[in-house]
Design a protein around this motif. Sequence first.
Motif, PDB file in Angstrom:
ATOM      1  N   VAL A   1       3.393   0.425   3.346  1.00 35.10           N
ATOM      2  CA  VAL A   1       2.031   0.004   2.997  1.00 35.10           C
ATOM      3  C   VAL A   1       1.044   0.598   4.001  1.00 35.10           C
ATOM      4  O   VAL A   1       0.043   1.208   3.628  1.00 35.10           O
ATOM      5  CB  VAL A   1       1.921  -1.535   2.992  1.00 35.10           C
ATOM      6  CG1 VAL A   1       0.464  -1.958   2.816  1.00 35.10           C
ATOM      7  CG2 VAL A   1       2.794  -2.129   1.899  1.00 35.10           C
ATOM      8  N   PHE A   2       1.362   0.429   5.281  1.00 32.77           N
ATOM      9  CA  PHE A   2       0.467   0.928   6.332  1.00 32.77           C
ATOM     10  C   PHE A   2       0.223   2.426   6.177  1.00 32.77           C
ATOM     11  O   PHE A   2      -0.889   2.910   6.324  1.00 32.77           O
ATOM     12  CB  PHE A   2       1.082   0.662   7.714  1.00 32.77           C
ATOM     13  CG  PHE A   2       0.752  -0.704   8.247  1.00 32.77           C
ATOM     14  CD1 PHE A   2       1.354  -1.834   7.732  1.00 32.77           C
ATOM     15  CD2 PHE A   2      -0.169  -0.852   9.268  1.00 32.77           C
ATOM     16  CE1 PHE A   2       1.053  -3.085   8.222  1.00 32.77           C
ATOM     17  CE2 PHE A   2      -0.486  -2.107   9.769  1.00 32.77           C
ATOM     18  CZ  PHE A   2       0.127  -3.227   9.248  1.00 32.77           C
ATOM     19  N   LEU A   3       1.300   3.151   5.881  1.00 38.24           N
ATOM     20  CA  LEU A   3       1.175   4.603   5.789  1.00 38.24           C
ATOM     21  C   LEU A   3       0.305   5.030   4.613  1.00 38.24           C
ATOM     22  O   LEU A   3      -0.296   6.100   4.625  1.00 38.24           O
ATOM     23  CB  LEU A   3       2.558   5.240   5.658  1.00 38.24           C
ATOM     24  CG  LEU A   3       3.343   5.362   6.949  1.00 38.24           C
ATOM     25  CD1 LEU A   3       4.747   5.855   6.676  1.00 38.24           C
ATOM     26  CD2 LEU A   3       2.626   6.313   7.906  1.00 38.24           C
ATOM     27  N   ALA A   4       0.246   4.176   3.598  1.00 34.08           N
ATOM     28  CA  ALA A   4      -0.499   4.556   2.398  1.00 34.08           C
ATOM     29  C   ALA A   4      -1.979   4.197   2.494  1.00 34.08           C
ATOM     30  O   ALA A   4      -2.770   4.572   1.645  1.00 34.08           O
ATOM     31  CB  ALA A   4       0.127   3.883   1.176  1.00 34.08           C
ATOM     32  N   LEU A   5      -2.335   3.444   3.544  1.00 35.33           N
ATOM     33  CA  LEU A   5      -3.720   2.972   3.648  1.00 35.33           C
ATOM     34  C   LEU A   5      -4.662   4.022   4.218  1.00 35.33           C
ATOM     35  O   LEU A   5      -4.264   4.887   4.988  1.00 35.33           O
ATOM     36  CB  LEU A   5      -3.768   1.729   4.546  1.00 35.33           C
ATOM     37  CG  LEU A   5      -3.171   0.448   3.973  1.00 35.33           C
ATOM     38  CD1 LEU A   5      -3.167  -0.634   5.037  1.00 35.33           C
ATOM     39  CD2 LEU A   5      -3.949  -0.005   2.752  1.00 35.33           C
ATOM     40  N   SER A   6      -5.931   3.905   3.854  1.00 31.08           N
ATOM     41  CA  SER A   6      -6.950   4.730   4.486  1.00 31.08           C
ATOM     42  C   SER A   6      -7.231   4.154   5.876  1.00 31.08           C
ATOM     43  O   SER A   6      -6.903   3.003   6.142  1.00 31.08           O
ATOM     44  CB  SER A   6      -8.231   4.691   3.660  1.00 31.08           C
ATOM     45  OG  SER A   6      -8.748   3.373   3.690  1.00 31.08           O
ATOM     46  N   ASP A   7      -7.826   4.970   6.744  1.00 31.56           N
ATOM     47  CA  ASP A   7      -8.111   4.499   8.101  1.00 31.56           C
ATOM     48  C   ASP A   7      -8.917   3.202   8.089  1.00 31.56           C
ATOM     49  O   ASP A   7      -8.701   2.307   8.897  1.00 31.56           O
ATOM     50  CB  ASP A   7      -8.888   5.579   8.881  1.00 31.56           C
ATOM     51  CG  ASP A   7      -7.930   6.518   9.587  1.00 31.56           C
ATOM     52  OD1 ASP A   7      -6.707   6.393   9.329  1.00 31.56           O
ATOM     53  OD2 ASP A   7      -8.391   7.358  10.377  1.00 31.56           O
TER      54      ASP A   7
ATOM     55  N   ASP B   1       6.407  10.181  14.230  1.00 29.49           N
ATOM     56  CA  ASP B   1       5.084  10.728  13.890  1.00 29.49           C
ATOM     57  C   ASP B   1       4.339   9.802  12.932  1.00 29.49           C
ATOM     58  O   ASP B   1       3.132   9.600  13.060  1.00 29.49           O
ATOM     59  CB  ASP B   1       5.196  12.150  13.307  1.00 29.49           C
ATOM     60  CG  ASP B   1       6.213  12.257  12.201  1.00 29.49           C
ATOM     61  OD1 ASP B   1       7.137  11.419  12.177  1.00 29.49           O
ATOM     62  OD2 ASP B   1       6.088  13.141  11.355  1.00 29.49           O
ATOM     63  N   ASP B   2       5.077   9.189  12.001  1.00 20.31           N
ATOM     64  CA  ASP B   2       4.447   8.204  11.117  1.00 20.31           C
ATOM     65  C   ASP B   2       4.042   6.957  11.900  1.00 20.31           C
ATOM     66  O   ASP B   2       2.996   6.363  11.640  1.00 20.31           O
ATOM     67  CB  ASP B   2       5.399   7.810   9.993  1.00 20.31           C
ATOM     68  CG  ASP B   2       5.522   8.908   8.940  1.00 20.31           C
ATOM     69  OD1 ASP B   2       4.603   9.758   8.898  1.00 20.31           O
ATOM     70  OD2 ASP B   2       6.503   8.922   8.198  1.00 20.31           O
ATOM     71  N   ALA B   3       4.884   6.561  12.847  1.00 21.00           N
ATOM     72  CA  ALA B   3       4.582   5.390  13.657  1.00 21.00           C
ATOM     73  C   ALA B   3       3.254   5.589  14.382  1.00 21.00           C
ATOM     74  O   ALA B   3       2.396   4.709  14.412  1.00 21.00           O
ATOM     75  CB  ALA B   3       5.700   5.136  14.663  1.00 21.00           C
ATOM     76  N   LEU B   4       3.104   6.778  14.930  1.00 24.71           N
ATOM     77  CA  LEU B   4       1.865   7.070  15.651  1.00 24.71           C
ATOM     78  C   LEU B   4       0.679   7.046  14.689  1.00 24.71           C
ATOM     79  O   LEU B   4      -0.381   6.495  15.006  1.00 24.71           O
ATOM     80  CB  LEU B   4       1.961   8.436  16.336  1.00 24.71           C
ATOM     81  CG  LEU B   4       0.715   8.810  17.141  1.00 24.71           C
ATOM     82  CD1 LEU B   4       0.514   7.842  18.285  1.00 24.71           C
ATOM     83  CD2 LEU B   4       0.802  10.232  17.656  1.00 24.71           C
ATOM     84  N   ALA B   5       0.881   7.626  13.497  1.00 17.58           N
ATOM     85  CA  ALA B   5      -0.211   7.657  12.521  1.00 17.58           C
ATOM     86  C   ALA B   5      -0.710   6.244  12.215  1.00 17.58           C
ATOM     87  O   ALA B   5      -1.902   6.027  12.009  1.00 17.58           O
ATOM     88  CB  ALA B   5       0.250   8.347  11.244  1.00 17.58           C
ATOM     89  N   ILE B   6       0.209   5.287  12.220  1.00 18.60           N
ATOM     90  CA  ILE B   6      -0.187   3.910  11.895  1.00 18.60           C
ATOM     91  C   ILE B   6      -1.027   3.288  13.010  1.00 18.60           C
ATOM     92  O   ILE B   6      -1.974   2.560  12.751  1.00 18.60           O
ATOM     93  CB  ILE B   6       1.070   3.046  11.617  1.00 18.60           C
ATOM     94  CG1 ILE B   6       1.726   3.506  10.304  1.00 18.60           C
ATOM     95  CG2 ILE B   6       0.729   1.564  11.549  1.00 18.60           C
ATOM     96  CD1 ILE B   6       3.031   2.816   9.980  1.00 18.60           C
TER      97      ILE B   6
END
Lengths: 458, 451
Positions: free
Chosen positions: A37-43, A68-73
């Motif tokens: 869910v977090f990864l799919a959200l806009s900032d 890398d995804d963890a950091l993106a979140i």
Amino acid sequence: MANFNLQEILDFISETDDLVLLRNKLLDLHEYELSQVFLALSDYDLIKIHSLFTDEEIGEIIAYVDSDDALAIIEPLGDKQIASIINTMEPDDAIDVIQELDEEKQTTIFKLLGDEQKEEIAELSTYEENTAGSIMNTNFISITKGSDIKKIMKEIVARAPEVESITTSFVVDENNNLLGTLDLKKIIKTKSPTKVDDIMDTNFVHVNIDDNLEHVTSIIKKYDIYNLPVLKYGILKGIITMDDALDAFYEESEDDYIKFAAVTDVGEATDTILLSVKNRLPWLVLLLFLNIAIAIVISRFDYIFQIDVLSILVVFQPLILGLAGNCGTQSLAVTISEIAKDKLNNKSKITIHILKEFLIGIFTGIIIASISILIAYLVLNNSNSTLEFKDVILTITIALSVSIVSANLFGTIIPIVFYKIKIDPAAASGPLITTIIDIIAIVIYYTLATLLLYNQII
Amino acid sequence: MKKKIKDTINYIYKSDNLLTIKEKCLAFHPADLSILFSKLDKNAREKIYNALDSYELALLFSYLNNPIDYFEELDPKTVSNILENMEIDDVSVILNDIYDDELKSIYIDNLSEETKKNLNYISKIGEDRVGSIISTNYISVETGIDVKEAMKKLVAQADEFEFIDPIFVTKKGELVGEISLNDLIIARSPKLVDEIMDDHIVSIDINEPLAAATKTIRNYSLDVLPVTDNNRLVGIITSDDAFEIFSDIADTKYGGLAGVSTENLSEKSFLKRLLERLPWLIILLFIGVITSNLMGLFEEVIKQVTILVFFQTLIFDMAGNVGTQSLAVTIQRLVDSNIDKQEIKKHLKKEIRINIINSLFLMVIAFIVCSLFLTIYKTSYSIFLVSLVVSLSMGITIITSSFFGAILPILLSKLKVNPAVGSGPLITTLNDIIAILIYFSLAALLFNLVI
């Protein structure tokens, strides 16, 4: 599977203003699902959702995705909060996330961490990547020898809320040397007073802290161990859990596969065309240039093609290159797979492997050559060539078998050499090996043709 | 470890003391014991059969690569006892491998009713489905009982069942929740299991493909994944199963690309390894002869424009490389999930689009580099025409080759042939044939030659 519908959740998030209801709904999800869910959200939505969770919860959620995804979140958050989230994570996961940051930010975030976490991360970061130390975690239950099982039971109950698994505990001496492992099953079956020493399993399987991941995963796979102790000079330093090993194994084998096929990423079915192009084109351009090299090599033999009767040789070039290329790819696949399974972990095993592949090459070469002599008689018989018939056949079959043998050798040795000098053996990808083998086969073929046929005519 | 195995083997040969033999054997992990066992002669194996009980033998046999080979040394009753103590999925696999139907039915007859029922149940499920590897090695409790009772059940059954974390909660057989051992052990009575259980459970249906189970296990970092049939809890899949499946998948994928089996290599004899690879190569040899014949048709073109020979390999190889890429991606999609008709179309379309873009790029580069090379080489042919023929034929063959790379494994899997078996070599040779046709025809056309 529990019916997890990502789109439904995303719609709900954008529609609702009731934050309490939203939090309750999200808490119903598994951490992995939340990470998606977090990864799919806009900032924008991401920051709104972040406010609904504690740092510890976020830390748990991002442990389920690649670093890398963890950091993106967590990237949209302030430094302080990022540090506070990383502070709650298992050190082995925390270090992966930190390493994703650029250098400057790494120092900033690191300074903001708690002392204990700093220490653990500092120690973990001394272990090389791709070793047992890099994926172990330090959160396990240990007990000193001589204790009564009542004490270990107390310890287990006390630490149950924070450790990942309580099914295995570890018995150590005063210096933290690992003496034995203790299954919870055994503990709950045994009546006090009994010393842990009496019921512990002293035949435990372990790995050393600098063992490579191939070794670690092969041990876990072989023995079905869910909590594998990691030792440094006998001292218990951490454990590797089955799920971490499975992850490492999966990533490694995916990585081998994509490199073998000469793509940067196999990607998902949903990837855009542009992304797929990006994953494949660089490899193809590289291979194109290598193939120009082949053209240059062939042009060195142009004197052969000037002679009318010798142009027949060109006709057999694809056959020789095709077969040699295939033999090379077979050896390559076998060798990469054996390395990944930790089957080539000492000198004698490597020697035996190379010898075997070499022998397979020789036998294959002989068998294929004999069959092709037979076929050649059938195919070339009618040709009204002025050349000595047997010389043509000789040239083709010798070139074929020598190419096959060298293809097997190169397909075997190149990945092993890569492995030894610490380059990923899979980087010797199939197409790359094929191209190299092409060059070798062409040199062999046309040199032989020069010696056996060209010189005869001139 | 090697020395320890050797010492124990020597001891077993010399000693008749079954008690010590048992003790020494049980000091090994069953994985190592299976290695030791496979090195013994018949006489020594006899001692092991007598020393270990059927539960211990079952554990040993489940780690052996070819357990059936030893069955004839045992009386049928013992075999059944061993099978009875093995995981139901292992039993199913073993029984499937026994060709002697008479013997098989004797083994089955001696099994308990429950095992027979379970066998019957999983035999109805496809080989690549979750149900084919489920185990019943878990503990479950009914809702509404007190945590103390659950703990009692755990203590009583801990020895019998391998996976005790988490324990599952059912309501009339339906899976409703799970309790992690960590939570159970700190729970204080009086408290119902319902209060401490997690009712948001990740589970998988028995008819789902295996790949879906492994994906779930990995994504959710699970040790144990409960398996349901119409919501009823029927078994579990564990992460060590997932390990095996991942490893099999990796082997399958290599097989596809390289036309070689990478499974259990070290146990295979040299001859076996050789024989496994040869059939493909011989097939390729024959296709190669066809290719050569085909090329022979263009002998005149080659004689007149000999420079074409320089770039022939480039065209073949580039087509082969692109084919390999498409093939690899397609095999990956196939092992990830089952593709339906609509998705096949979509997949093929996409592969072709990707490679149209790739081939445009490559054609430009090839044209430039080719012209450069020809300028330096000082050829008497038209540099423009040769470069054009080379880059055009390369572009076209790349697109056809990507199409074949994408469709061949799908076709093979529809024909129930393992898509992974040797698609790679087949595609490369197929591409060669197409490349020859396109390259030399195009050359004949542009150079105004008559074939």
